[in-house]
Design an enzyme around this catalytic site. Sequence first.
Site, short mmCIF file in Angstrom:
data_model
loop_
_atom_site.label_atom_id
_atom_site.label_comp_id
_atom_site.label_asym_id
_atom_site.label_seq_id
_atom_site.Cartn_x
_atom_site.Cartn_y
_atom_site.Cartn_z
N THR A 287 65.73 0.54 30.96
CA THR A 287 64.62 1.28 31.58
C THR A 287 64.13 0.48 32.78
OG1 THR A 287 62.81 0.12 30.47
CG2 THR A 287 63.84 1.98 29.30
N ASP A 288 63.27 1.09 33.58
CA ASP A 288 62.54 0.30 34.55
C ASP A 288 61.33 -0.31 33.82
OD1 ASP A 288 61.68 -0.90 36.86
OD2 ASP A 288 61.82 0.89 38.10
N TYR A 289 60.63 -1.16 34.52
CA TYR A 289 59.52 -1.94 33.97
C TYR A 289 58.50 -1.05 33.22
CZ TYR A 289 56.67 -6.22 34.49
OH TYR A 289 55.97 -7.37 34.29
N GLY A 291 58.97 1.43 31.54
CA GLY A 291 59.30 2.85 31.70
C GLY A 291 59.06 3.66 30.42
#
Length: 767
Positions: A287-289, A291
């Site tokens: 995921t992104d940070y 997310g």
Amino acid sequence: MKHLLFRLHLFLMGMLVATATSYAQKSPDAMNRFIDDLMKKMTLDEKIGQLNLPVTGQITTGQAKSSDVAKRIRAGEVGGLFNLKGVERIREVQKQAVEESRLGIPLLFGMDVVHGYETIFPIPLGLSCTWNMQAIEESAHIAAIEASADGICWTFSPMVDVCRDPRWGRISEGNGEDPFLGAAIARSMIRGYQGKNMSRNDEIMACVKHFALYGASEAGRDYNTVDMSRQRMFNEYMLPYQAAVEEGVSSVMASFNEIDGIPATGNEWLLTDVLRKQWGFDGFVVTDYTGITEMTAHGMGDTQTVAALALNAGVDMDMVSDAFSSTLKKSLKEGIVSMETIDVACRRILEAKYKLGLFENPYKYCDKARARKQIFTKEHRAVARKTASESLVLLKNENNLLPLAKKGTVAVIGPLANSRSNMPGTWSVAAVLNNAPSLVEGLKEVVGKQVEILTAKGCNLMSDNEYEKRATMFGRTLHRDNRTDQQLLDEALAIAAKSDVIVAALGESSEMSGESSCRTNLEMTDTQRFLLQELLKTGKPVVLVLFTGRPLVLTWEQQHVPAILNVWFGGSEAALAIGDVLFGDVNPSGKLTATFPKNVGQIPLFYAHKNTGRPLAQGEWFQKFRSNYLDVDNEPLYPFGYGLSYTTFSYSDIHLDKTSITGKEELTATVTVTNTGTKDGAEVIQLYIRDLVGSTTRPVKELKGFEKIFLKAGKSKEVSFKITSELLKFYNYTMEYVTEPGEFEVMIGGNSRDVKKTGFRLEPLIP
Ligand code: BGC
């Protein structure tokens, strides 16, 4: 004891596997056997542990053992860490995982190595303006050498989000507006990072991001909603991600935005149907940070719900949010997720570690001797300087004001003239900020004693002190000057009076673009515009050296300033590269990869637009009941592909070797390009195609080929492009990828506006 024996077993197994068949690619069976065996020994907690990617925070060398994260590592709760810098620290932390955790599974160490490690290359938008795939690949390879010498085995790059809205600050991190060029760059970057198969210790794992469509955030506001038709998605935005997958990228980062009402992080259609089933991706998805937990604010449910949603959609690793670690066990009990899904995610992470060779040697990237020898070297910096000089785009050069003669006195004026920390640009996490010369220092080095360089700040970045604070973060301060505006101006005018030429170093500070740096006004800031006006009033020739991370609105500058050199943020060697171009040691050859609008109201403005039912002819302006504005025409200020040189190039008419093709036949389009000026130089020859009639509407032109050539003054060269029906394919209304017979226009030129044209037919295949 049991635990020690097992680790020994693991080690020997790793050795065996590794010596017999060094990489997973060569022997997937050996990898599978190894991982099957390992997973049999893993508890549920350990499996879930592999799915976590916490950020490290500060771990000081020698203290790794007592850090919070080390406790989690020893408990087997961590699969990897990111943004920890320094080979010694990384080695210490790896030791915790390998020697102190029950199964000794090594960690992944990631970082945003986006445009270089310590030797910083131009921001990606600038790098894309080189149109030089070899140079781009080399920049990624050098980044990989340096990062891996410092313990990093995984980079969160390349960022390949197509973007047509320069209000979005992150346009600086990508390759501009075009999917065809973006795909070529994605491939080059992945080859540069991963090498052939990540077998060497200077090849690292890439992570293509942000999947998907993040560059189309509504209103150019970060993290905002994305909503578009499937046709637009696949014809205009997906190509670079798909190219990355085809090139063998080992990891993919899900984007923050929603797609069709479901955040990418929880979007099964995106992460499983498209990415894995259609494209055949076999690496892992991170995921992104935070997310996952952000899906709660999106309105998708509580932490347990969104964690299950993400895992079931196809996410394998949770960056920072700790949603997997805090809920998956419970969700398994409640039947919301299955053991099989957890196993699949865990396996994918272990496979990545295996492919990197970390089971064979967890310290593969922890060679202290390499760190001392291979980071920020003279050789790497020389390459970065050359590449930076290729990324600069000459936007205007009235009466050949540039290049400047290496004599006399030059006044370098502006808030960006003498700042070191501002040079590398956004997302240069590993940069040692004061390592790179400021513009003034760089110019002095380039001209030596031949030119006297004077400097003054002239003004602050903007009059609004609070805005300036927001725009100069993370150590990239510009030291607001407390003198009055008049005092700053007087000082600048005094040195201007003593000079032959003024170089105005203006534009954006590096943190005015990048993540969470969106803007609605893209004109020069108030103080800088005023300074520019005052400098022009002196009557001295003024060259605007424009720092920016995005297309700005330069309508006023184009009217009033005789020469404009767009320098983006060129990295650690930017100042020297700018000097090379300003003083003519290098002839500029950069070409824009994102359209520069005349005003913000024209946005989104891009060359590959549709025609509408009521188009204006090129060069025409305002007609009632046509598709246009009352107050500005439809043309950009500078089109996609545009950029001047110190020489000029002419293009012959296009020669086609056939006027029609069918089936698998191929057609060759040739032009002769001549350097008609007096200086040697490079030119980017661009091929555009228009499908004149389709079952759905088609863009007015699409980039389908390009070649960068070098030509000595007065010399000519033939450049040919092959056109096949494959190049003409698109996704139709029912989402089939098809070529449709009919008439096509072929255009070749030095930018997307000024092109030679001809046409051909694609005949239907007669069975
Ligand atoms: C960014 C990503 C980046 C990640 C880790 C996020 O805020 O969107 O591009 O890779 O942070 O630093």
